[in-house]
Design a protein around this motif. Structure first.
Motif, PDB file in Angstrom:
ATOM      1  N   HIS A   1       5.151 -16.930  12.578  1.00  0.00           N
ATOM      2  CA  HIS A   1       5.275 -15.817  11.637  1.00  0.00           C
ATOM      3  C   HIS A   1       3.940 -15.099  11.484  1.00  0.00           C
ATOM      4  O   HIS A   1       3.879 -13.857  11.509  1.00  0.00           O
ATOM      5  N   ILE A   2       2.862 -15.875  11.335  1.00  0.00           N
ATOM      6  CA  ILE A   2       1.536 -15.281  11.191  1.00  0.00           C
ATOM      7  C   ILE A   2       1.163 -14.535  12.462  1.00  0.00           C
ATOM      8  O   ILE A   2       0.575 -13.438  12.417  1.00  0.00           O
ATOM      9  N   GLU A   3       1.516 -15.103  13.593  1.00  0.00           N
ATOM     10  CA  GLU A   3       1.219 -14.438  14.859  1.00  0.00           C
ATOM     11  C   GLU A   3       1.927 -13.086  14.945  1.00  0.00           C
ATOM     12  O   GLU A   3       1.331 -12.071  15.338  1.00  0.00           O
ATOM     13  N   LEU A   4       3.225 -13.069  14.563  1.00  0.00           N
ATOM     14  CA  LEU A   4       3.997 -11.826  14.637  1.00  0.00           C
ATOM     15  C   LEU A   4       3.497 -10.801  13.615  1.00  0.00           C
ATOM     16  O   LEU A   4       3.345  -9.613  13.938  1.00  0.00           O
ATOM     17  N   THR A   5       3.284 -11.261  12.369  1.00  0.00           N
ATOM     18  CA  THR A   5       2.820 -10.315  11.348  1.00  0.00           C
ATOM     19  C   THR A   5       1.425  -9.800  11.669  1.00  0.00           C
ATOM     20  O   THR A   5       1.126  -8.618  11.435  1.00  0.00           O
ATOM     21  N   LYS A   6       0.587 -10.677  12.221  1.00  0.00           N
ATOM     22  CA  LYS A   6      -0.750 -10.235  12.603  1.00  0.00           C
ATOM     23  C   LYS A   6      -0.656  -9.213  13.735  1.00  0.00           C
ATOM     24  O   LYS A   6      -1.367  -8.193  13.731  1.00  0.00           O
ATOM     25  N   MET A   7       0.220  -9.485  14.696  1.00  0.00           N
ATOM     26  CA  MET A   7       0.392  -8.558  15.807  1.00  0.00           C
ATOM     27  C   MET A   7       0.883  -7.204  15.309  1.00  0.00           C
ATOM     28  O   MET A   7       0.364  -6.145  15.703  1.00  0.00           O
ATOM     29  N   ALA A   8       1.891  -7.242  14.416  1.00  0.00           N
ATOM     30  CA  ALA A   8       2.416  -5.988  13.872  1.00  0.00           C
ATOM     31  C   ALA A   8       1.352  -5.269  13.054  1.00  0.00           C
ATOM     32  O   ALA A   8       1.201  -4.036  13.148  1.00  0.00           O
ATOM     33  N   CYS A   9       0.612  -6.041  12.252  1.00  0.00           N
ATOM     34  CA  CYS A   9      -0.453  -5.450  11.433  1.00  0.00           C
ATOM     35  C   CYS A   9      -1.513  -4.805  12.324  1.00  0.00           C
ATOM     36  O   CYS A   9      -1.950  -3.676  12.070  1.00  0.00           O
ATOM     37  N   CYS A  10      -1.903  -5.517  13.379  1.00  0.00           N
ATOM     38  CA  CYS A  10      -2.937  -4.992  14.280  1.00  0.00           C
ATOM     39  C   CYS A  10      -2.447  -3.734  14.987  1.00  0.00           C
ATOM     40  O   CYS A  10      -3.205  -2.762  15.148  1.00  0.00           O
ATOM     41  N   GLU A  11      -1.193  -3.739  15.431  1.00  0.00           N
ATOM     42  CA  GLU A  11      -0.651  -2.560  16.105  1.00  0.00           C
ATOM     43  C   GLU A  11      -0.642  -1.352  15.170  1.00  0.00           C
ATOM     44  O   GLU A  11      -1.003  -0.236  15.566  1.00  0.00           O
ATOM     45  N   GLN A  12      -0.238  -1.583  13.915  1.00  0.00           N
ATOM     46  CA  GLN A  12      -0.213  -0.480  12.954  1.00  0.00           C
ATOM     47  C   GLN A  12      -1.622  -0.001  12.622  1.00  0.00           C
ATOM     48  O   GLN A  12      -1.856   1.205  12.452  1.00  0.00           O
ATOM     49  N   ILE A  13      -2.562  -0.953  12.536  1.00  0.00           N
ATOM     50  CA  ILE A  13      -3.950  -0.573  12.259  1.00  0.00           C
ATOM     51  C   ILE A  13      -4.512   0.264  13.402  1.00  0.00           C
ATOM     52  O   ILE A  13      -5.155   1.306  13.184  1.00  0.00           O
ATOM     53  N   ILE A  14      -4.263  -0.193  14.626  1.00  0.00           N
ATOM     54  CA  ILE A  14      -4.756   0.552  15.790  1.00  0.00           C
ATOM     55  C   ILE A  14      -4.153   1.952  15.818  1.00  0.00           C
ATOM     56  O   ILE A  14      -4.856   2.953  16.051  1.00  0.00           O
ATOM     57  N   GLU A  15      -2.849   2.026  15.565  1.00  0.00           N
ATOM     58  CA  GLU A  15      -2.179   3.333  15.549  1.00  0.00           C
ATOM     59  C   GLU A  15      -2.730   4.217  14.438  1.00  0.00           C
ATOM     60  O   GLU A  15      -2.957   5.429  14.635  1.00  0.00           O
ATOM     61  N   THR A  16      -2.967   3.617  13.267  1.00  0.00           N
ATOM     62  CA  THR A  16      -3.509   4.377  12.139  1.00  0.00           C
ATOM     63  C   THR A  16      -4.891   4.931  12.471  1.00  0.00           C
ATOM     64  O   THR A  16      -5.188   6.110  12.204  1.00  0.00           O
ATOM     65  N   ILE A  17      -5.741   4.093  13.051  1.00  0.00           N
ATOM     66  CA  ILE A  17      -7.104   4.535  13.375  1.00  0.00           C
ATOM     67  C   ILE A  17      -7.087   5.591  14.476  1.00  0.00           C
ATOM     68  O   ILE A  17      -7.840   6.583  14.421  1.00  0.00           O
ATOM     69  N   GLU A  18      -6.221   5.390  15.466  1.00  0.00           N
ATOM     70  CA  GLU A  18      -6.164   6.366  16.563  1.00  0.00           C
ATOM     71  C   GLU A  18      -5.629   7.714  16.095  1.00  0.00           C
ATOM     72  O   GLU A  18      -6.046   8.761  16.590  1.00  0.00           O
ATOM     73  N   ASP A  19      -4.695   7.690  15.141  1.00  0.00           N
ATOM     74  CA  ASP A  19      -4.102   8.941  14.653  1.00  0.00           C
ATOM     75  C   ASP A  19      -4.931   9.600  13.559  1.00  0.00           C
ATOM     76  O   ASP A  19      -4.602  10.711  13.119  1.00  0.00           O
ATOM     77  N   ASP A  20      -5.980   8.925  13.098  1.00  0.00           N
ATOM     78  CA  ASP A  20      -6.780   9.479  12.006  1.00  0.00           C
ATOM     79  C   ASP A  20      -7.549  10.710  12.499  1.00  0.00           C
ATOM     80  O   ASP A  20      -8.152  10.694  13.581  1.00  0.00           O
ATOM     81  N   ASP A  21      -7.544  11.769  11.693  1.00  0.00           N
ATOM     82  CA  ASP A  21      -8.286  12.985  12.056  1.00  0.00           C
ATOM     83  C   ASP A  21      -9.721  12.959  11.557  1.00  0.00           C
ATOM     84  O   ASP A  21     -10.462  13.944  11.715  1.00  0.00           O
ATOM     85  N   CYS A  22     -10.110  11.814  10.960  1.00  0.00           N
ATOM     86  CA  CYS A  22     -11.494  11.616  10.504  1.00  0.00           C
ATOM     87  C   CYS A  22     -11.940  12.712   9.534  1.00  0.00           C
ATOM     88  O   CYS A  22     -13.044  13.270   9.652  1.00  0.00           O
ATOM     89  N   THR A  23     -11.071  13.026   8.616  1.00  0.00           N
ATOM     90  CA  THR A  23     -11.416  13.959   7.543  1.00  0.00           C
ATOM     91  C   THR A  23     -11.203  13.258   6.212  1.00  0.00           C
ATOM     92  O   THR A  23     -10.339  12.380   6.095  1.00  0.00           O
ATOM     93  N   PRO A  24     -11.976  13.602   5.200  1.00  0.00           N
ATOM     94  CA  PRO A  24     -11.835  12.938   3.900  1.00  0.00           C
ATOM     95  C   PRO A  24     -10.427  13.080   3.333  1.00  0.00           C
ATOM     96  O   PRO A  24      -9.743  14.081   3.551  1.00  0.00           O
ATOM     97  N   VAL A  25     -10.001  12.058   2.608  1.00  0.00           N
ATOM     98  CA  VAL A  25      -8.688  12.075   1.968  1.00  0.00           C
ATOM     99  C   VAL A  25      -8.711  13.060   0.812  1.00  0.00           C
ATOM    100  O   VAL A  25      -9.650  13.078   0.003  1.00  0.00           O
ATOM    101  N   ILE A  26      -7.681  13.902   0.738  1.00  0.00           N
ATOM    102  CA  ILE A  26      -7.538  14.841  -0.367  1.00  0.00           C
ATOM    103  C   ILE A  26      -6.515  14.274  -1.332  1.00  0.00           C
ATOM    104  O   ILE A  26      -5.350  14.065  -0.974  1.00  0.00           O
ATOM    105  N   VAL A  27      -6.946  13.991  -2.546  1.00  0.00           N
ATOM    106  CA  VAL A  27      -6.063  13.442  -3.577  1.00  0.00           C
ATOM    107  C   VAL A  27      -5.509  14.600  -4.391  1.00  0.00           C
ATOM    108  O   VAL A  27      -6.267  15.399  -4.964  1.00  0.00           O
ATOM    109  N   GLU A  28      -4.187  14.705  -4.432  1.00  0.00           N
ATOM    110  CA  GLU A  28      -3.541  15.828  -5.104  1.00  0.00           C
ATOM    111  C   GLU A  28      -3.405  15.621  -6.610  1.00  0.00           C
ATOM    112  O   GLU A  28      -3.380  16.581  -7.366  1.00  0.00           O
ATOM    113  N   ASN A  29      -3.277  14.351  -7.030  1.00  0.00           N
ATOM    114  CA  ASN A  29      -3.090  14.083  -8.458  1.00  0.00           C
ATOM    115  C   ASN A  29      -3.561  12.672  -8.779  1.00  0.00           C
ATOM    116  O   ASN A  29      -3.925  11.899  -7.881  1.00  0.00           O
ATOM    117  N   MET A  30      -3.543  12.340 -10.054  1.00  0.00           N
ATOM    118  CA  MET A  30      -4.018  11.030 -10.497  1.00  0.00           C
ATOM    119  C   MET A  30      -3.139   9.903  -9.978  1.00  0.00           C
ATOM    120  O   MET A  30      -3.619   8.788  -9.705  1.00  0.00           O
TER     121      MET A  30
END
Length: 770
Positions: free
Chosen positions: A401-430
């Motif tokens: 289970h840890i292996e699968l969740t870690k794999m899924a977590c790592c894949e999502q992290i890699i995808e998130t970092i690759e898709d990031d446009d490297c611009t600051p986050v704009i917060v619309e509201n509190m």
């Protein structure tokens, strides 16, 4: 011997006393013997005759003297005789009458005796009949007790019948039949209780699943209470304490199943002396039920675990029944047999789970099966079953289970970092801000009256990755619930796993992206790395609190990694800035190597570089710390100094003139002035010292002074002799086709040749010492 004396003694002896008869007889015998021995028989006979005659004479005298009295006595006797005859006649008459009356009485007596005998016989017959009726009544009651299901009472009555009642009527024929009736009735009782136990076992088979389901539900409720207590109070409580507030799992079986028929059957067989036979039959039936359980076909489907849960319910119910029977009876259910069945069940469960999950990539399926198995293990562990194999199975599920969740977590992290446009986050509201604050804690607190939209320092990579990592941690602890005995091992495993995610996945992805991005993106990645370091510190605090502050602070290697990662980012930023500066150098750094006059102002490209650095530091690099800016300035200036040095000593063969050197010196002065205007520039103020010393030396009037160690160490200690030799060759005056050298120029050439020769012949001696 005096014969007369002997006769007198015989005559006076008293024969009336029966006690002295023997003695008298002995005297006579003695006398006769004496006479015979003395051969005086005739004399003795004569004396005896004389004695008799004398006595007869005396008697006659006596009679004559009493004759009148005798006559009177005879007359009286005759009278008496007549009275006696008359009396005899009367007696005979009375006797006859009495005989007649007695005969009648005897006849009546005989009749009475006969009647009494008959009465006694009747009474005896009635008593026997009554006794037989009691026996028959007992027999009827036995049948009635059997019909009512009161078998133990019937057995006691049979024993009482056999030991108490039958011996009283044993002489009767039907008693023999009753003796045959007793073992038959005992067997009938045994058959009746066996029929009841078969019905009971059928009921047990029907309710086994309900028992297992109820027990599993109790275990699940207890686990939920424990988790709620952890959430509420921050610590766990024992299951024993929780059990006091809930139904005990030992009561589950009793709630659904009445064990009295079993206990009754065991007791009946104990009384009958057939316990071993019943044990054999019972074990056979339970073995058959176990075979049906173990042979049940079901498969594990990640989308539908109904068959798996039904099997667990059946197994829990079956083994709870076995445990209750073992604990509530003595020497009835073999623990060895039950443990053997438990081993078979555990092996089958282990095999089916492993085979069913082979190739499964759904972590939720592993979690669902783990939850079911944990409830199964906790339930049956409370009944004393060995659950080590199943705990090992759950640990293997945990690893997968840890292996699968870690794999899924790592894949999502890699995808998130690759898709990031490297611009600051704009917060619309509190609300959005609070959501981000829930993923990572940072010190930039926004007041409640803040104006939105608002930009944060990091890009969306930071909150998204922190959210994924926290989800992974929560999933880890959600799965590890129930493994209190492996608590430290679980924390170590999570720590190791997080190290891998934070370093090998997040860190590596950031490094990879940084290698592909431009300056602005790299600066954002640096900022993101700083916030990841904050996230690592938060994780360290969590681990420290879980482990206990008394055991010291828990450090993650990822913390050092992100400290070093900042240096990597700054180096990459410096390289990018340097590359930009080199582009400026390559495109704008044009010198007139043989100019006729020195330029009064620094070269425009250096002013462009200075403006570029100032603008960069005021904009993109403004978020860097003072140390980060200093590192970038240091790297850029080192690279700029190297570039200018390479430009100066290039072996392209171009000649240089003093006017060029003067212009170049002004450029070096401009750069030194630029550095002097920077904050905390003391560590880079000598970067251009070599170039300053080189230009100063080239503009000097005496080159031989370099050969003087004292002068060289004082004024030119940074100059590289090899580079100096090249520069001297470049600056050496040469005669043209139309114009020759002046005397001063010839002297300068001679001086340059001498110094150059010394530098080339003795390079080791001329290495400057700083």
């Amino acid at each position: 011997m005096d014969l007369q004396q002997m006769i007198r003694e015989l005559a006076i002896s008293d024969s009336s006393n029966s006690e002295s008869v023997g003695d008298e007889f002995d005297k006579i015998s003695y006398t006769v013997k004496t006479v015979l021995q003395s051969s005086k028989e005739q004399a003795f006979s004569d004396h005896l005759t004389q004695f008799i005659a004398k006595k007869e004479s005396e008697i006659e005298k006596m009679c004559n003297f009493h004759y009148q009295e005798f006559v009177q006595s005879v007359e009286q006797l005759l009278k008496v005789r007549l009275g006696t005859a008359h009396l005899k006649t009367k007696i005979m008459s009375l006797n006859s009458e009495m005989q007649d009356a007695g005969t009648k009485i005897i006849e009546k007596k005989k009749e009475i005796i006969d009647y009494r005998r008959i009465l006694l016989n009747v009474e005896l017959a009635m008593e026997c009949v009554q006794t037989c009726l009691v026996v028959l009544d007992v027999a009827n009651k036995i049948n009635s007790q059997i019909e009512k299901g009161k078998h133990y009472s019937a057995l006691r009555m049979l024993d009482d019948l056999q030991t108490t009642h039958l011996p009283r009527i044993i002489e009767y024929a039907f008693a023999k039949e009753m003796e045959h009736f007793i073992p038959i009735q005992r067997e009938n009782i045994r058959e009746a209780v066996l029929k009841e136990i078969r019905n009971w076992l059928g009921t047990v088979n029907e309710k086994t699943r309900a028992v297992g389901k109820a027990a599993l539900n109790i275990s699940e409720r207890r686990e939920l209470k424990r988790l709620e207590n952890i959430v509420t109070h921050g610590h766990s409580i024992s299951l024993d304490f929780i059990a006091n507030e809930d139904m005990d799992v030992f009561d589950v079986a009793s709630e659904h199943i009445d064990f009295k028929p079993l206990y009754k059957c065991i007791h009946i067989h104990d009384v009958l002396g057939k316990r071993s036979k019943f044990i054999e039959q019972f074990e056979g039936h339970r073995g058959t039920q176990a075979d049906l359980l173990f042979e049940s076909n079901f498969s594990i489907n990640s989308d539908d675990l109904k068959g798996f849960e039904i099997y667990l319910q059946d197994a829990v119910g079956f083994f709870i029944m076995e445990a209750v029977i073992m604990s509530s009876t003595q020497n009835f259910r073999s623990r060895t047999t039950v443990e053997h069945l438990w081993e078979i069940s555990s092996d089958k469960l282990n095999r089916i789970v492993i085979e069913g999950l082979q190739g499964c990539q759904n972590p939720e399926a592993f979690f669902a099966i783990k939850q079911s198995l944990s409830a199964y293990v906790h339930t049956l562990q409370g009944y004393g079953y060995a659950v080590e194999k199943l705990q090992t199975l759950i640990l293997s599920l945990f690893d997968r289970h840890i292996e699968l969740t870690k794999m899924a977590c790592c894949e999502q992290i890699i995808e998130t970092i690759e898709d990031d446009d490297c611009t600051p986050v704009i917060v619309e509201n509190m609300e959005e801000y609070q959501t981000i604050l829930g993923t990572i804690r940072f010190e930039d607190k926004i007041p409640n009256n803040a104006v939105f939209p608002r930009a944060l320092a990091f890009s969306k990579t930071v909150p998204d990755c922190c959210y994924l990592i926290k989800a992974y941690v929560n999933g880890f602890y959600r799965f590890s619930n129930g493994f209190d005995q492996h608590h430290s091992e679980m924390d170590d495993l999570l720590k190791k796993s997080l190290e891998g995610i934070l370093i090998n996945t997040v860190g590596a992805s950031l490094s990879r992206k940084m290698g592909e991005c431009g300056l602005g993106e790299c600066i954002q990645i640096l900022v993101n790395g700083e916030y990841f370091r904050v996230a690592v510190a938060e994780l360290e605090l969590i681990f420290t609190e879980k482990k206990g502050t008394s055991k010291g602070h828990v450090s993650l290697q990822a913390s050092k990694f992100y400290v070093d990662f900042r240096g990597v980012c700054e180096k990459r930023i410096a390289n990018l800035v340097t590359n930009k500066i080199e582009e400026i150098l390559n495109s704008s750094a044009h010198y007139e190597w043989n100019s006729n006059a020195a330029h009064p102002t620094p070269s425009p490209y250096l002013q462009d570089i200075a403006n570029f650095l100032n603008s960069l530091m005021m904009s993109e690099l403004s978020i860097l710390s003072s140390g980060g800016k200093q590192n970038i300035y240091q790297t850029v200036m080192h690279r700029l100094a190297e570039s200018l040095n390479n430009l100066l000593v290039s072996k392209s063969g171009k000649k240089i003139c003093p006017h060029f050197v003067d212009t170049f010196a002004k450029d070096i002065q401009f750069l030194e002035n630029f550095i002097a205007c920077l904050d905390n520039s003391s560590h880079i103020d000598d970067i251009f010292l070599e170039l300053r010393q080189t230009t100063t030396f080239l503009l000097s009037d005496s080159y031989e002074q370099f050969l003087n160690p004292e002068t060289r160490n004082r004024n030119y200690n940074r100059i590289n002799p090899s580079n100096l030799a090249i520069l001297l060759e470049k600056i050496k005056p040469e005669a043209s086709f139309m114009v020759g050298l002046t005397a001063a120029q010839k002297a300068r050439v001679k001086s340059i040749d001498f110094v150059t020769k010394q530098l080339r012949e003795h390079p080791s001696r001329n290495v400057s010492s700083v």
